[in-house]
Enzyme design. Structure first.
Site, PDB file in Angstrom:
ATOM      1  N   GLU A  38      43.677  42.467  53.008  1.00 42.09           N
ATOM      2  CA  GLU A  38      43.545  41.006  52.920  1.00 42.09           C
ATOM      3  C   GLU A  38      42.294  40.547  53.656  1.00 42.09           C
ATOM      4  OE1 GLU A  38      45.067  39.397  50.432  1.00 42.09           O
ATOM      5  OE2 GLU A  38      47.006  39.990  51.271  1.00 42.09           O
ATOM      6  N   ASP A  41      37.857  41.725  50.820  1.00 41.50           N
ATOM      7  CA  ASP A  41      37.005  41.837  49.613  1.00 41.50           C
ATOM      8  C   ASP A  41      35.620  41.236  49.808  1.00 41.50           C
ATOM      9  OD1 ASP A  41      38.026  39.201  49.487  1.00 41.50           O
ATOM     10  OD2 ASP A  41      38.560  39.306  47.358  1.00 41.50           O
ATOM     11  N   ALA A 129      50.878  29.517  45.346  1.00 39.62           N
ATOM     12  CA  ALA A 129      51.692  30.578  45.932  1.00 39.62           C
ATOM     13  C   ALA A 129      50.837  31.751  46.403  1.00 39.62           C
ATOM     14  CB  ALA A 129      52.713  31.067  44.904  1.00 39.62           C
ATOM     15  N   GLY A 130      49.529  31.719  46.096  1.00 40.04           N
ATOM     16  CA  GLY A 130      48.672  32.855  46.443  1.00 40.04           C
ATOM     17  C   GLY A 130      48.858  34.005  45.480  1.00 40.04           C
ATOM     18  N   SER A 132      47.240  33.989  42.448  1.00 42.17           N
ATOM     19  CA  SER A 132      46.033  33.995  41.604  1.00 42.17           C
ATOM     20  C   SER A 132      46.199  33.378  40.228  1.00 42.17           C
ATOM     21  CB  SER A 132      45.487  35.418  41.462  1.00 42.17           C
ATOM     22  OG  SER A 132      45.068  35.876  42.696  1.00 42.17           O
ATOM     23  N   SER A 133      46.846  32.240  40.177  1.00 42.17           N
ATOM     24  CA  SER A 133      46.884  31.515  38.902  1.00 42.17           C
ATOM     25  C   SER A 133      45.462  31.176  38.474  1.00 42.17           C
ATOM     26  CB  SER A 133      47.719  30.243  39.043  1.00 42.17           C
ATOM     27  OG  SER A 133      47.230  29.457  40.097  1.00 42.17           O
ATOM     28  N   ASP A 179      40.832  39.132  43.116  1.00 41.38           N
ATOM     29  CA  ASP A 179      41.797  38.548  42.184  1.00 41.38           C
ATOM     30  C   ASP A 179      41.338  38.735  40.743  1.00 41.38           C
ATOM     31  OD1 ASP A 179      42.683  37.716  44.629  1.00 41.38           O
ATOM     32  OD2 ASP A 179      42.192  35.607  44.335  1.00 41.38           O
ATOM     33  N   TYR A 228      39.449  28.938  54.201  1.00 45.86           N
ATOM     34  CA  TYR A 228      39.014  30.217  53.626  1.00 45.86           C
ATOM     35  C   TYR A 228      37.498  30.368  53.776  1.00 45.86           C
ATOM     36  CZ  TYR A 228      38.401  33.929  50.167  1.00 45.86           C
ATOM     37  OH  TYR A 228      38.078  35.103  49.541  1.00 45.86           O
TER      38      TYR A 228
END
Ligand code: GLA
Length: 387
Positions: A38, A41, A129-130, A132-133, A179, A228
């Site tokens: 996490e 990347d 929700a995390g 990756s929509s 993602d 972020y």
């Protein structure tokens, strides 16, 4: 590929209702859950996500002109229209059509053809929700538009990079590549160990008797992009302090010896990235060999590092992680997943332990007075595909 047939039907019908004909193609791109790795990347590090059986489905029809007309079926059939002849401008922050405008603009930069198109879009990835929509939308649109324009097999890494470009320049999040690569390149039944420097991936089979449980903490991710982007800037500043291209280039010894004059916060951000990279590589080995005890230890250590060093968890997420780890015991483990600040947790455990884990989670919600949330046991799904 595990796709809900009712989603596909909804998109096909929505296209018919809007455009009065059948689509030429349908594509689906999944969301993802990250097992470990996490905030590594964008530091050129390692991640281990897998695609999930939820995603975005897009129906596309050819047009004779260079116009794009899209209907968002999940948003009361909201419409966006523009002409490819003029670069479509970015809309207000948070506007859904920025994904469409961004990917349309990105595709030519990454070697893809584009074309005018009629488009209908719907998805079933839980929002905020995390999971990756957003990446699944970008990858589905990119695969759909490029395939409609030229029926060749899209270069999946280039497709992921185009979707990431769109996030950076149109959506407003300086995300890494995890993602989009997970959505574009995953294989059924396998997690994907990605080296985010070379963007190369290695499939890691998830043993058949192993379950992945995804649970929402009940805390909706809010104001996420700014936090972020701040973490990302801190990591880049730490890399500059150490004189390396990215934190990926540090090992534990270099981390400690070059620490002088680095402030404590930056040091802890860097320590998370260095330790998480090592954990991710070890976790891929543990998964490959079915060593769930070791995998569990690594997942718990990842959570602790994200809580203490990277500071992207919230108390409700920490409490749920503790409860889940207590229920799982030594074989397997649980941790927060995704960008943090709420959203989901992920657990990996023997399939026979799933019922007991779910019961413990429900009991935790009841005792803590938390409304029951999304709770799913999944197997890794395939990446984006034409239907
Ligand atoms: C978000 C970003 C990813 C990654 C994770 C944290 O999901 O989109 O690129 O940085 O957060 O691991």
């Amino acid at each position: 590929m595990s796709i809900d047939p009712t989603l596909v039907e909804r998109v096909r019908q929505g296209f018919g209702a809007q455009f009065g004909r059948d689509p030429d193609i349908l594509v689906h791109a999944p969301g993802r859950v990250n097992l470990i790795g996490e905030h590594t990347d964008y530091n050129d590090g390692f991640v281990l996500p897998c695609a999930i059986p939820f995603g975005t489905t897009v129906a596309l029809g050819r047009r004779a002109d260079s116009k794009v007309e899209a209907v968002a079926l999940d948003l009361d059939a909201a419409i966006d229209r523009f002409d490819l002849a003029m670069a479509p401008g970015r809309l207000a922050e948070g506007h859904w059509a920025n994904h469409l405008r961004g990917i349309t603009t990105a595709l030519p930069h990454f070697g893809f053809a584009t074309t005018g198109a009629d488009i209908a879009i719907a998805g079933n990835v839980p929002q905020g929700a995390g999971l990756s929509s957003s990446a699944s939308l970008g990858v589905a649109l990119g695969l759909g538009l490029s395939t409609l324009a030229a029926a060749y097999e899209a270069d999946r890494v280039a497709l992921a990079r185009a979707a990431q470009w769109s996030e950076h320049h149109y959506v407003g999040c300086a995300c890494g590549i995890m993602d989009q690569l997970a959505s574009a390149c995953s294989t059924d039944g396998r997690a994907l160990l990605i080296d985010c420097r070379s963007n190369s991936g290695e499939d890691v089979a998830v043993p058949a008797n192993t379950a992945i449980v995804i649970v929402h903490s009940g805390v909706t991710r809010g104001l996420v992009d700014s936090a972020y982007n701040e973490r990302r800037a801190q990591c880049e500043a730490a890399a500059r302090h150490y004189g390396v291209a990215a934190l990926r280039d540090l090992d534990t010894i270099a981390l400690e010896t070059g620490r002088t004059e680095l402030d404590d916060t930056s040091f802890r951000r860097a320590r998370h990235v260095v330790s998480e990279n090592a954990r991710t590589i070890a976790a891929a080995d543990a998964l490959r060999t079915g060593n769930l005890c070791q995998l569990g230890d690594l997942m718990r250590a990842s959570h602790a590092s994200l809580r203490d060093d990277f500071e992207v968890t919230v108390p409700q997420v920490d409490a749920l992680a503790d409860r889940m780890n207590a229920a799982i015991g030594s074989e397997g483990g649980a941790r927060m997943t995704g960008g943090g600040f709420g959203g989901c947790l992920v657990a990996v455990l023997p399939a026979e332990g799933v019922n007991a884990l779910c019961a413990a989670i429900r009991e935790h919600w009841d005792t803590a007075g938390i409304e029951h949330q999304l709770l799913l046991a999944v197997r890794p799904s395939a990446g984006a595909a034409l239907l």
